[in-house]
Scaffold this motif. Structure first.
Motif, PDB file in Angstrom:
ATOM      1  N   UNK A  18      12.312  14.415   2.817  1.00  0.00           N
ATOM      2  CA  UNK A  18      12.192  12.880   2.337  1.00  0.00           C
ATOM      3  C   UNK A  18      12.383  14.189   0.959  1.00  0.00           C
ATOM      4  N   UNK A  19      12.860  13.788  -0.083  1.00  0.00           N
ATOM      5  CA  UNK A  19      12.544  14.748  -1.749  1.00  0.00           C
ATOM      6  C   UNK A  19      11.378  13.973  -2.901  1.00  0.00           C
ATOM      7  N   UNK A  20      10.698  14.276  -3.236  1.00  0.00           N
ATOM      8  CA  UNK A  20       9.652  13.594  -3.543  1.00  0.00           C
ATOM      9  C   UNK A  20       9.395  14.760  -5.170  1.00  0.00           C
ATOM     10  N   UNK A  21       9.932  13.818  -6.183  1.00  0.00           N
ATOM     11  CA  UNK A  21       9.148  14.493  -7.540  1.00  0.00           C
ATOM     12  C   UNK A  21       8.380  14.519  -8.372  1.00  0.00           C
ATOM     13  N   UNK A  22       8.151  14.794  -9.463  1.00  0.00           N
ATOM     14  CA  UNK A  22       7.028  15.000 -10.007  1.00  0.00           C
ATOM     15  C   UNK A  22       5.909  15.955  -8.831  1.00  0.00           C
ATOM     16  N   UNK A  23       6.179  16.553  -8.289  1.00  0.00           N
ATOM     17  CA  UNK A  23       5.125  17.308  -7.069  1.00  0.00           C
ATOM     18  C   UNK A  23       5.046  18.607  -7.712  1.00  0.00           C
ATOM     19  N   UNK A  32       3.572  15.098  -1.440  1.00  0.00           N
ATOM     20  CA  UNK A  32       4.209  16.656  -0.579  1.00  0.00           C
ATOM     21  C   UNK A  32       3.744  17.217   0.408  1.00  0.00           C
ATOM     22  N   UNK A  33       2.246  17.714   0.263  1.00  0.00           N
ATOM     23  CA  UNK A  33       0.962  17.690   0.608  1.00  0.00           C
ATOM     24  C   UNK A  33       1.545  17.201   2.069  1.00  0.00           C
ATOM     25  N   UNK A  34       1.408  15.786   1.662  1.00  0.00           N
ATOM     26  CA  UNK A  34       0.831  14.750   2.853  1.00  0.00           C
ATOM     27  C   UNK A  34       1.895  14.476   3.953  1.00  0.00           C
ATOM     28  N   UNK A  35       3.393  14.214   3.141  1.00  0.00           N
ATOM     29  CA  UNK A  35       4.445  14.634   3.814  1.00  0.00           C
ATOM     30  C   UNK A  35       4.373  15.622   4.883  1.00  0.00           C
ATOM     31  N   UNK A  36       4.268  16.138   4.399  1.00  0.00           N
ATOM     32  CA  UNK A  36       4.258  17.631   5.556  1.00  0.00           C
ATOM     33  C   UNK A  36       3.449  18.335   6.489  1.00  0.00           C
ATOM     34  N   UNK A  39       4.420  16.133   9.155  1.00  0.00           N
ATOM     35  CA  UNK A  39       5.647  16.489  10.154  1.00  0.00           C
ATOM     36  C   UNK A  39       7.052  16.238   9.197  1.00  0.00           C
ATOM     37  N   UNK A  40       7.071  15.853   8.380  1.00  0.00           N
ATOM     38  CA  UNK A  40       8.090  15.632   6.847  1.00  0.00           C
ATOM     39  C   UNK A  40       8.748  16.880   6.599  1.00  0.00           C
ATOM     40  N   UNK A  41      10.223  17.280   6.377  1.00  0.00           N
ATOM     41  CA  UNK A  41      10.679  17.835   6.067  1.00  0.00           C
ATOM     42  C   UNK A  41      10.983  17.239   4.806  1.00  0.00           C
ATOM     43  N   UNK A 225      -5.679  10.335  -2.945  1.00  0.00           N
ATOM     44  CA  UNK A 225      -5.572   8.403  -2.323  1.00  0.00           C
ATOM     45  C   UNK A 225      -4.158   7.186  -1.935  1.00  0.00           C
ATOM     46  N   UNK A 226      -3.631   7.597  -3.219  1.00  0.00           N
ATOM     47  CA  UNK A 226      -2.135   7.160  -3.888  1.00  0.00           C
ATOM     48  C   UNK A 226      -1.064   8.076  -2.571  1.00  0.00           C
ATOM     49  N   UNK A 227      -1.285   9.530  -1.984  1.00  0.00           N
ATOM     50  CA  UNK A 227      -0.662  10.330  -1.024  1.00  0.00           C
ATOM     51  C   UNK A 227      -1.356   8.678   0.256  1.00  0.00           C
TER      52      UNK A 227
END
Length: 264
Positions: A18-23, A32-36, A39-41, A225-227
């Motif tokens: 994933x690419x996350x903008x506004x991180x 970004x923290x939640x996806x890591x 288990x995501x890159x 919550x949003x993450x």
């Protein structure tokens, strides 16, 4: 503004990417923290590189200084994503954006309006256009837009932000139609009142005024919550598409109707 301050791993991904903008803060950082953690890159991008470096140290994600309003900067993002993920990508999460000012239409600040449109609409468009080929190649792609209830409901003082977020909402709806039949989901998450460290401060330019936005509100939403909602949408089976999720705190019935309690 671009930088190659990122993790050094360049092998093809074995996990979802994933690419996350506004991180650098708020919902983007929490996502970004939640996806890591899921288990995501993740390649986390924003303009403020010093904050991204702290995020990279904390989570191990890759980071890159990117201005989504600049074509050359987005081209550097595309090249870095290709380098990290081997030419494919599973998700781009558009969080970069925000609100500027609360002037009524009669006193509209055109520079603020233009700034909101550049980030919320054209920035999301620029990044989507650049990364869509990699999303298509993955065979399991997602474009996720974080818009706002401001895209759905007008309120006094919100006209510029209403217009920008409504534009981003229509970008998502149109893209979903255009990608119908392909393996790319288009997801929209529309938060209501979220208390983050910067959103209202940037909008209003004053800490006291920013704090007053949340005064008396019991449990406004948090970035986490949003993450959580974003994580659910991205990790759902790929045949399940959450077209539009509106998420508010219980205290908020509409953009302009919020229960406030000021003690006994």
């Amino acid at each position: 503004m671009t930088s190659a301050n990122a993790s050094t791993a360049t092998e093809p991904p074995s996990r979802l990417t994933a690419v996350v903008t506004g991180a650098s803060s708020g919902i983007g950082r929490a996502t970004a923290q939640r996806l890591v953690a899921d288990g995501w890159q993740v390649l986390a991008v924003a303009r403020r590189e010093e904050r991204l470096r702290a995020l990279a140290e904390e989570t191990g994600c890759a980071v890159l200084g990117v201005d989504i309003t600049d074509d050359e900067s987005v081209a550097a993002l595309t090249a870095r994503a290709h380098e990290l993920f081997g030419g494919t990508l599973n998700a781009v999460v558009h969080v970069a954006g925000g609100a500027l000012g609360v002037e009524p239409v009669a006193e509209a600040d055109l520079e603020k309006w233009q700034g909101m449109y550049e980030t919320n609409v054209l920035g999301a468009l620029r990044v989507t256009r650049a990364l869509l080929p990699a999303l298509r190649r993955s065979g399991r792609g997602d474009v996720l837009f974080v818009t706002s209830v401001a895209a759905q409901e007008a309120y006094p003082g919100g006209s510029g932000y209403n217009a920008a977020k409504a534009g981003e909402h229509m970008l998502a709806r149109t893209l979903r139609l255009e990608l119908n039949g392909e393996q790319v989901r288009v997801i929209e998450i529309a938060p209501g009142l979220v208390r983050t460290e910067e959103f209202s401060l940037v909008r209003l330019g004053d800490q006291e005024a920013a704090d007053a936005v949340y005064d008396g509100v019991e449990d406004p939403l948090t970035a986490e919550d949003c993450a959580d909602v974003i994580s659910y949408a991205l990790n759902a089976p790929h045949h399940v598409n959450l077209d539009l999720v509106t998420v508010r705190p219980l205290a908020q019935a509409a953009a302009h109707r919020i229960a406030r309690h000021h003690g006994v």
